[in-house]
Design an enzyme around this catalytic site. Structure first.
Site, PDB file in Angstrom:
ATOM      1  N   GLY A 297       0.799  -1.224   0.000  1.00  0.00           N
ATOM      2  CA  GLY A 297       0.000   0.000   0.000  1.00  0.00           C
ATOM      3  C   GLY A 297       0.826   1.266   0.000  1.00  0.00           C
TER       4      GLY A 297
ATOM      5  N   SER B  35      10.973   2.456   1.277  1.00  0.00           N
ATOM      6  CA  SER B  35       9.702   2.031   1.875  1.00  0.00           C
ATOM      7  C   SER B  35       9.767   0.622   2.445  1.00  0.00           C
ATOM      8  CB  SER B  35       8.623   2.076   0.791  1.00  0.00           C
ATOM      9  OG  SER B  35       8.980   1.168  -0.247  1.00  0.00           O
TER      10      SER B  35
ATOM     11  N   PHE C 125       7.403  -1.314   4.799  1.00  0.00           N
ATOM     12  CA  PHE C 125       6.000  -1.588   4.493  1.00  0.00           C
ATOM     13  C   PHE C 125       5.759  -2.186   3.116  1.00  0.00           C
ATOM     14  CE2 PHE C 125       6.397   2.395   7.000  1.00  0.00           C
ATOM     15  CZ  PHE C 125       6.039   1.871   8.234  1.00  0.00           C
TER      16      PHE C 125
ATOM     17  N   TYR D 249      15.834  12.990  -6.865  1.00  0.00           N
ATOM     18  CA  TYR D 249      14.576  13.209  -6.142  1.00  0.00           C
ATOM     19  C   TYR D 249      14.332  14.703  -5.999  1.00  0.00           C
ATOM     20  CZ  TYR D 249      12.616   8.952  -4.056  1.00  0.00           C
ATOM     21  OH  TYR D 249      11.960   7.766  -3.838  1.00  0.00           O
TER      22      TYR D 249
ATOM     23  N   GLU E 286       2.567  -3.317 -12.985  1.00  0.00           N
ATOM     24  CA  GLU E 286       1.731  -2.498 -12.102  1.00  0.00           C
ATOM     25  C   GLU E 286       0.338  -3.076 -11.866  1.00  0.00           C
ATOM     26  OE1 GLU E 286       1.930   1.682 -12.997  1.00  0.00           O
ATOM     27  OE2 GLU E 286       4.119   1.679 -12.983  1.00  0.00           O
TER      28      GLU E 286
END
Lengths: 570, 687
Positions: A175, A241, A244, A490, A305
């Protein structure tokens, strides 16, 4: 994205999926980043602190943060924008249910739920507009059901039933998407079922002869590392990330980790992928380390995806855990020198992981002889056997010196790494005080790095001004990954939205303009965040009309009924 | 090509312009020396990393682009790379500026003295200066002044120094370098020198473009050059040259800077220093080579009154916003940016459209003096006198009252068309007229209350011939005055151009049918697009603008089908057609020459003398009225137009380029210009 490296968090907590699926919602925020118990807040004295016990930063007070926050954004602790409470089930659209599908699903015994909270939790990723809406208590189209397959065969059954009853499936891993990939298409009239892979989280086997591990795709990054570490191994894949995000998600988005210089990106790490599609299961027949058998079918899966199927199992390369690890940092007089040095280092050695960034003042240490407004810090991580680490470290510092860089110590290095994971928590703090923002990334050839940084930052500032943003925005950038032929950059963009009637719209317009600017300056549409629905409009110019046609024809063959109907990418 | 984005037509009356300040006024009251030695601390580009001239040269020589080209040249010629590098270094040495504040101060001091003697005032719009100052801080700046005089770039630097603005580096033609000391002094005040032609010389181009880009990208100084390429001898704006504009836009298109500000500057002279010099040059008296001693001979010039100068700094134009939606910058993603490439079609058409837009911005802010209107009227009157064979009689010329009345009428028309006219409304009109005539007394004769051009008319065999002056020489002497006068009329051409093309189109069209008139308009516009500044692809807008102005001023009535002149519009239409007539006739005569006289061996080089000879004969025999057509500028433009239209073809031979005439086509063009043939759709399509 936020991150922690395994050494930061190691052993302090256990991943909830071991206990049971519904617990995920209890320890994770429903409308913000990360754990419920971990967040930035201003205490009664007006000093910033980070709550909880999970991170090294937890429990620390950061006096400089308030001043930075106020001076950077023109924000004030008096002007709060608190999030609204979790919407009750009446605020959520009642589920559209395909009764026949539900009946058949029941007979398989695979757990599922139609509970509003379960559905809302899986209806979004972490784009600004998604979180902003949740904080305002607004909920749009959400999945009608959530299912929790516990293994490959469960997924096969679910996909078969979905095809039989024409139900839309949206795979859900960690998520952490930032491309609107998890958003339910509002025009979808079929039942939308969120396929939550979190129960598929086991390492099925480890092959020490070939240094591979066969893993279920729902496992999240930190759990995978923890379990492998128990056997003395690691994957070395550490996206920001990784606390998670899931293995399946990495494959589906072409993820990249901060140690990719040593271990490689996800496409370099996978040896075998198994995916369930409406046409059946796709996988290779052997685990040869490389093959010449036409175009690599893995590359239809990597980056798909969630539009083609559910990745269920992956065989991954593993390495023995490094004997020795050392952080380091170099401070450069300016960003230009820092970037030039990273390029040089990349060409000479691939034994480190490094970032170059223009630090924000709330955590900066003062360095003698450097202009604090221009200086730039590169953080480094060395891994391997002790002797070679020390040898490489010296080599790196020698090269850095040629670019005016001074070694700035292990502490700064470690802090730099720590910063990459707290940034996502910082956004939630901003949103309590009229500040919204996000980061987005690109990859670009070396000769374009400085130009793209300058132009995109300037474009952001100009667009904000033109759109009536009252306060100067934060517009900054860093180099996070290096390659022989270029780098990943970034951008961080945030602003104080007091006085704007539709701040999210303004934000989206500025981000859109920034992406146009990135593309005009030779940057890519995405380095690792993916396309989702957020960046779909640029796909054709990115991959050419023919390229688009190729991708479409694959989709048409594999999923003619658009069962995997999240409408990402194409 | 869509040109809407760069050119929009609106009511010109609504144009808002800044006020002027006279910068000489203060100079007349305080010490020039103190002024020249004043503290000079200009604001600079915010992203500037300052560097010395030597460092700049190294940056250029070490650039990737130059390295690439050096290797390429070395491979092609077999020369050692070091030798080519040496050559590059020598080119740079010859080219580069060596700006020194002390020289600038010297010039400031000297120019003060000179300007105060020559000019009554030098007026500058200070708001424009403030905008420029802002622009310099934000992004690299390119200054684009109009070019009417040698004075232009010294004047620019002088003004910028006066206002404490960053001094520009200026692209100057190599011919200046011939002026030994002066050349070096110009160099030290910021000029850099480029050869007039270096067509195929890759290395030269690479050094040159890299030099300009390095200055610009790093914001070292504003870059100044003349979009028109050379001084306009006719006071008409010249078709813009794209070379340097391409170079300065490149860093933006390739993402090397966020944006570039381009600032058009309009410099208008009440009286041009080079007035008769230009006329002689246009008539084929060879141009004196720029030499220092020549400049000093010009001392005579110092004793005369040249009126005032107006310098208008226009609105800075952001290249980024110009390019928005017109150029896909991604086209530079797939090749390293340092490898020189020919501009793609969309870049070329973008730069071209931008160049026209910028020249028009210059034109728009040119200040027109009353004399410009008087010159237009006197020229027309002169031709009417010739027509009615009274050129030598006592009724020739215009009564002063008549001239004043006509000038006032024209003043009002001018204003309605949006001209930037400086007519002193608080002074009685008769005084305005007489003082204008006084300033230009070399060009007019006033006797017994009548005014005429200072042209002594003898007619082919009439009385009053100066002994010793043959008829041809006499003709040329007349032409000098006429051309000088025409150069003032030309200052106002851009104001009248579109309505005048429409008026002429109505004249040559076979009916008042709207489509037919439009076809004629389109034909003329196409024919004259080398002569005047007409934005490519903007035929429709130009037509609409012309219609709008003439309907607004009650000259025309336009229905769905027809374009009709009104009764009271007659005067305007007559004036406008007369304004275009010399050009129409000039082009016709050239067509006639090509059909009747041009031999098979006509070359590019012999074209001008041959045409001139033909015209002189026609003029002397009285078959041709406008001596103005002797202007080599018109002849060159006509040839360029005919080449563009394919009516004349160039064939490159070993040592010369011959011209091949398509007689049928030239003949048909001649007829159409004379209004004998309808400009049918087919004729237009063929063009």
């Amino acid at each position: 994205c936020g991150s922690t490296s395994n050494t930061d968090a190691g052993g302090l907590f256990m991943w909830m999926s071991l206990i049971g699926h519904s617990l995920r919602q209890e320890i994770m925020k429903w409308n913000g980043w990360g754990y419920v118990d971990s967040k930035f807040q201003f205490n009664k004295k007006g000093q910033a602190e980070f709550t909880g016990k999970r991170y090294r930063l937890s429990g620390m007070v950061m006096p400089a943060l308030k001043e930075w926050f106020e001076s950077t954004f023109g924000a004030s602790l008096q002007h709060k924008t608190p999030a609204s409470a979790i919407p009750n089930s009446s605020a959520v659209q009642p589920p559209i249910l395909n009764e026949a599908f539900v009946e058949d699903l029941k007979s398989t015994g695979i757990p599922f739920s139609q509970d509003a909270e379960d559905r809302v939790f899986r209806a979004h990723g972490h784009c600004l507009h998604e979180i902003f809406a949740l904080r305002e208590g607004k909920v749009g189209r959400v999945p009608d059901m959530v299912v929790w397959p516990s293994n490959h065969n469960d997924v096969v059954k679910i996909v078969e039933l979905a095809c039989k009853h024409n139900v839309c499936l949206i795979p859900y891993g960690g998520g952490t998407s930032v491309s609107s990939a998890l958003e339910c298409p509002p025009e979808e009239t079929r039942t939308i079922v969120s396929v939550d892979t979190s129960q598929m989280n086991r390492i099925l086997w480890i092959d020490e002869k070939n240094l591979t591990a066969h893993v279920e795709a729902g496992i999240v990054g930190q759990e995978l590392e923890r379990l492998l570490n128990e056997s003395g191994y690691c994957t070395g894949h550490e996206p920001d990330s990784m606390e998670f995000s899931s293995l399946g998600g990495w494959v589906a988005t072409r993820a990249s980790g901060m140690k990719k210089n040593i271990y490689g990106n996800i496409e370099d790490l996978v040896v075998h992928i198994r995916m369930v599609t409406p046409q059946g299961v796709i996988e290779k027949s052997c685990q040869g380390p490389r093959m010449s058998t036409g175009p690599d079918i893995h590359h239809f899966i990597l980056g798909s995806e969630g539009t083609l199927g559910v990745v269920t199992e992956v065989t991954m390369k593993i390495r023995p855990m490094p004997e020795y690890q050392k952080y380091g940092s170099v401070v450069f007089p300016n960003f230009e020198q820092g970037v030039a040095c990273l390029r040089e280092l990349t060409l000479i050695t691939n034994v480190f992981a490094g970032h170059a960034l223009k630090p924000q003042k709330f955590y900066i240490t003062k360095f003698k002889g450097f202009d604090p407004n221009r200086l730039c810090v590169a953080t480094l991580l060395f891994e391997g056997d002790r002797e070679r680490v020390l040898q490489h470290e010296k080599q790196v510092y020698d090269i850095a010196a040629k670019f005016g860089g001074l070694a700035a110590g292990e502490d700064n290095g470690q802090r730099g790494y720590m910063l990459t994971f707290v940034i996502a928590y910082l956004r939630d703090l901003g949103m309590d005080y009229y500040v919204i923002g996000e980061s987005f990334e690109t990859s670009v050839p070396w000769d374009r790095v400085l130009d793209i940084c300058r132009n995109v930052k300037e474009r952001i500032i100009r667009e904000c001004k033109e759109r009536g943003v009252q306060f100067p925005p934060l517009s900054t950038c860093r180099v996070t990954q290096t390659y022989d032929a270029g780098a990943c950059v970034y951008f961080y963009f945030a602003f104080n939205y007091r006085g704007l009637s539709d701040p999210v719209h303004v934000y989206e317009q500025v981000e859109h303009a920034a992406r146009d600017e990135i593309l005009a300056n030779g940057g890519s549409l995405s380095h690792h965040h993916g396309v989702g629905k957020l960046r779909k409009e640029w796909m054709r110019e990115t991959v050419s009309r023919v390229g688009m046609g190729m991708l479409k024809s694959v989709k048409d063959y594999v999923d003619p009924g658009n069962i995997f109907g999240n409408r990402n990418l194409l | 090509m869509a040109s809407e984005a760069v050119y929009s037509h609106r009511d010109p009356m609504l144009k808002k312009r800044d006020d002027f300040e006279d910068i000489l006024e203060e100079r007349r009251n305080c010490s020039d020396l103190r002024y020249a030695l004043k503290c000079y601390t200009p604001v600079v580009y915010k992203g500037l990393t300052p560097c010395k001239a030597g460092v700049l040269k190294n940056m250029v020589l070490q650039s990737d682009q130059l390295h690439y080209v050096i290797n390429q040249v070395s491979k092609e010629t077999g020369k050692a790379p070091e030798d080519v590098q040496e050559e590059a270094s020598a080119i740079l040495e010859e080219m580069a500026h060596r700006m020194q504040l002390s020289t600038v101060r010297f010039f400031a001091f000297t120019l003060c003295k000179v300007f105060k003697t020559l000019f009554r005032s030098i007026c500058v719009n200070e708001e424009g200066i403030q905008r420029l100052q802002q622009a310099i801080q934000e992004h690299p700046v390119v200054l684009l002044p109009s070019h009417r005089s040698y004075m232009d770039f010294l004047l620019m630097s002088y003004i910028l120094f006066t206002y404490d603005l960053a001094l520009p580096v200026i692209a100057a033609g190599m011919d200046f370098m011939g002026m030994k000391i002066v050349g070096e002094m110009l160099r030290m005040s910021g000029a850099f020198f480029i050869r007039r032609s270096f067509g195929g010389d890759k290395l030269y181009w690479a050094v040159f473009s890299e030099y300009v880009k390095t200055i610009l990208k790093n914001g070292l100084a504003p870059v100044e050059f003349f979009l028109e390429g050379t001084r306009s001898r006719t006071a008409k704006s010249l078709t813009p040259k794209l070379g340097l504009l391409n170079i300065v836009m490149d860093p933006f298109l390739k993402g090397e800077v966020f944006d570039i500000n381009v600032v058009p500057v309009s410099i208008s002279y009440e009286r041009i220093l080079e007035e008769t010099l230009y006329a002689r040059e246009l008539l084929g008296v060879p141009k004196p080579k720029e030499s220092t001693s020549g400049l000093f001979k010009a001392r005579r010039v110092l004793s005369e009154d040249y009126g005032s100068i107006h310098v208008y700094f226009g609105q800075p134009v952001s290249v980024r916003s110009l390019a928005e939606g017109r150029v896909n910058r991604c086209q530079f993603n797939l090749t390293p940016r340092h490898i020189p490439k020919r501009p793609s079609d969309d870049v070329h058409s973008f730069v071209n459209a931008a160049a026209y837009r910028l020249v028009r911005a210059q034109e728009e802010n040119m200040v027109l003096k009353p004399w410009v209107l008087l010159a237009s009227l006197l020229l027309q009157n002169h031709h009417q006198d010739l027509d009615q064979d009274r050129a030598a009689g006592p009724e020739r010329g215009m009564g002063l009252d008549e001239l004043t009345e006509e000038a006032l009428w024209l003043r009002d028309v001018c204003r309605q068309y949006g001209a930037f006219l400086h007519w002193p409304d608080h002074v009685p009109p008769s005084e305005v007229v007489s003082s204008s005539l006084d300033l230009h007394r070399g060009l007019v004769r006033i006797s017994e209350g009548r005014v005429r051009l200072a042209v002594e008319h003898a007619g082919p065999s009439g009385p009053g011939v100066h002994p010793g002056a043959g008829p041809e020489e006499q003709l040329l002497n007349q032409a000098v005055v006429v051309l000088s006068c025409a150069s003032y009329r030309n200052q106002a051409l851009h104001v009248f151009l579109r309505p005048a093309l429409l008026a002429s189109a109505m004249h040559i069209a076979t009916s008042s049918n709207k489509q037919e008139v439009f076809n004629s308009f389109s034909f003329l516009r196409n024919m004259f697009s080398n002569e005047f500044i007409l934005c490519p692809g903007a035929t429709m807008q130009d037509f609409e603008e012309a219609c709008f102005l003439l309907v607004k001023t009650g000259v025309l009535q336009i229905t769905e089908q027809e374009v009709l002149s009104t009764h009271r519009g007659h005067r305007t239409l007559a004036f406008l057609t007369r304004m275009m007539d010399p050009f129409l006739q000039g082009y016709q005569v050239i067509c006639m020459f090509l059909c009747e006289e041009a031999s098979e061996a006509l070359t590019e080089k012999t074209f001008i003398p041959a045409v001139r000879g033909f015209m002189v004969k026609q003029l002397l025999s009285g078959r041709l009225r406008y001596t103005e057509v002797l202007s080599s500028d018109l002849q060159k433009n006509a040839l360029a137009a005919l080449l563009r239209l394919g009516a004349v073809l160039k064939t490159k031979g070993a040592d010369q380029t011959t011209l091949k005439v398509n007689r049928v086509m030239v003949n048909s063009l001649e007829d159409t210009l004379g209004g004998k043939l309808p400009t049918q759709k087919a004729a237009v399509a063929r063009l």
